[in-house]
Design a protein around this motif. Structure first.
Motif, PDB file in Angstrom:
ATOM      1  N   ASP A  60       0.807  -1.217   0.000  1.00  0.00           N
ATOM      2  CA  ASP A  60       0.000   0.000   0.000  1.00  0.00           C
ATOM      3  C   ASP A  60       0.845   1.274   0.000  1.00  0.00           C
ATOM      4  O   ASP A  60       0.377   2.330  -0.423  1.00  0.00           O
ATOM      5  CB  ASP A  60      -0.925   0.028   1.217  1.00  0.00           C
ATOM      6  N   SER A  61       2.063   1.188   0.483  1.00  0.00           N
ATOM      7  CA  SER A  61       2.957   2.352   0.522  1.00  0.00           C
ATOM      8  C   SER A  61       3.924   2.370  -0.656  1.00  0.00           C
ATOM      9  O   SER A  61       4.902   3.116  -0.654  1.00  0.00           O
ATOM     10  CB  SER A  61       3.760   2.353   1.823  1.00  0.00           C
ATOM     11  N   TYR A  62       3.668   1.545  -1.655  1.00  0.00           N
ATOM     12  CA  TYR A  62       4.484   1.452  -2.874  1.00  0.00           C
ATOM     13  C   TYR A  62       5.881   0.924  -2.619  1.00  0.00           C
ATOM     14  O   TYR A  62       6.813   1.214  -3.355  1.00  0.00           O
ATOM     15  CB  TYR A  62       4.530   2.797  -3.616  1.00  0.00           C
ATOM     16  N   ASN A  63       6.042   0.127  -1.567  1.00  0.00           N
ATOM     17  CA  ASN A  63       7.297  -0.583  -1.342  1.00  0.00           C
ATOM     18  C   ASN A  63       7.208  -1.934  -2.028  1.00  0.00           C
ATOM     19  O   ASN A  63       6.133  -2.523  -2.142  1.00  0.00           O
ATOM     20  CB  ASN A  63       7.548  -0.784   0.155  1.00  0.00           C
ATOM     21  N   ASP A  94       0.600  -5.698   3.803  1.00  0.00           N
ATOM     22  CA  ASP A  94      -0.206  -4.621   3.202  1.00  0.00           C
ATOM     23  C   ASP A  94      -0.198  -4.682   1.679  1.00  0.00           C
ATOM     24  O   ASP A  94      -0.098  -3.660   0.993  1.00  0.00           O
ATOM     25  CB  ASP A  94       0.288  -3.246   3.671  1.00  0.00           C
TER      26      ASP A  94
END
Length: 134
Positions: free
Chosen positions: A4-7, A101
């Protein structure tokens, strides 16, 4: 996979068996362990679809192939054992992605954020078409 955090996160098939079912390379055997015996299902077609309705994720699995029974034991319902393996592997995979996530089925986007993918109940519908039955 992107969370979700683009990791970026990566997983190996050996550690997360359910991921392998979503590749196009399903023409390999699926090994099933049951009561210290090993059975093999040679799959030639595996199709997995999913939809969300009423806060439930329905995963439909259709698999075609045949059992290779190296132990010649016919009093075991191998189809039920295969169903349990498929649903268990995908459940573990899904929960692992949720822990990282990662919205594996892209539910947030597909349903315009109507559902929180981490809170969905999962139901399975497994259909096995085998050339041999036990």
């Amino acid at each position: 996979f992107i969370d979700d955090s683009y990791n970026i996160s990566s997983f190996k098939y050996q550690n997360l068996h359910g991921v392998a079912y979503f590749t196009s390379k399903i023409n390999r055997p699926i090994v099933i362990e049951h009561e210290s015996k090993s059975y093999t299902f040679s799959a030639n077609l595996l199709k997995i679809t999913h939809k969300v309705k009423d806060n439930k994720l329905l995963i439909t699995i259709k698999i075609n192939g045949s059992f290779i029974d190296n132990n010649n034991i016919y009093n075991v319902n191998l189809e039920n054992i295969l169903k349990e393996k498929l649903t268990s592997d995908i459940s573990v995979m899904y929960q692992t992605f949720n822990n990282y996530d990662i919205d594996f089925f892209n539910i947030s986007y597909r349903y315009n954020n109507k559902y929180n993918y981490k809170e969905l109940d999962i139901n399975f519908d497994v259909k096995i078409i085998s050339n041999n039955h036990n």
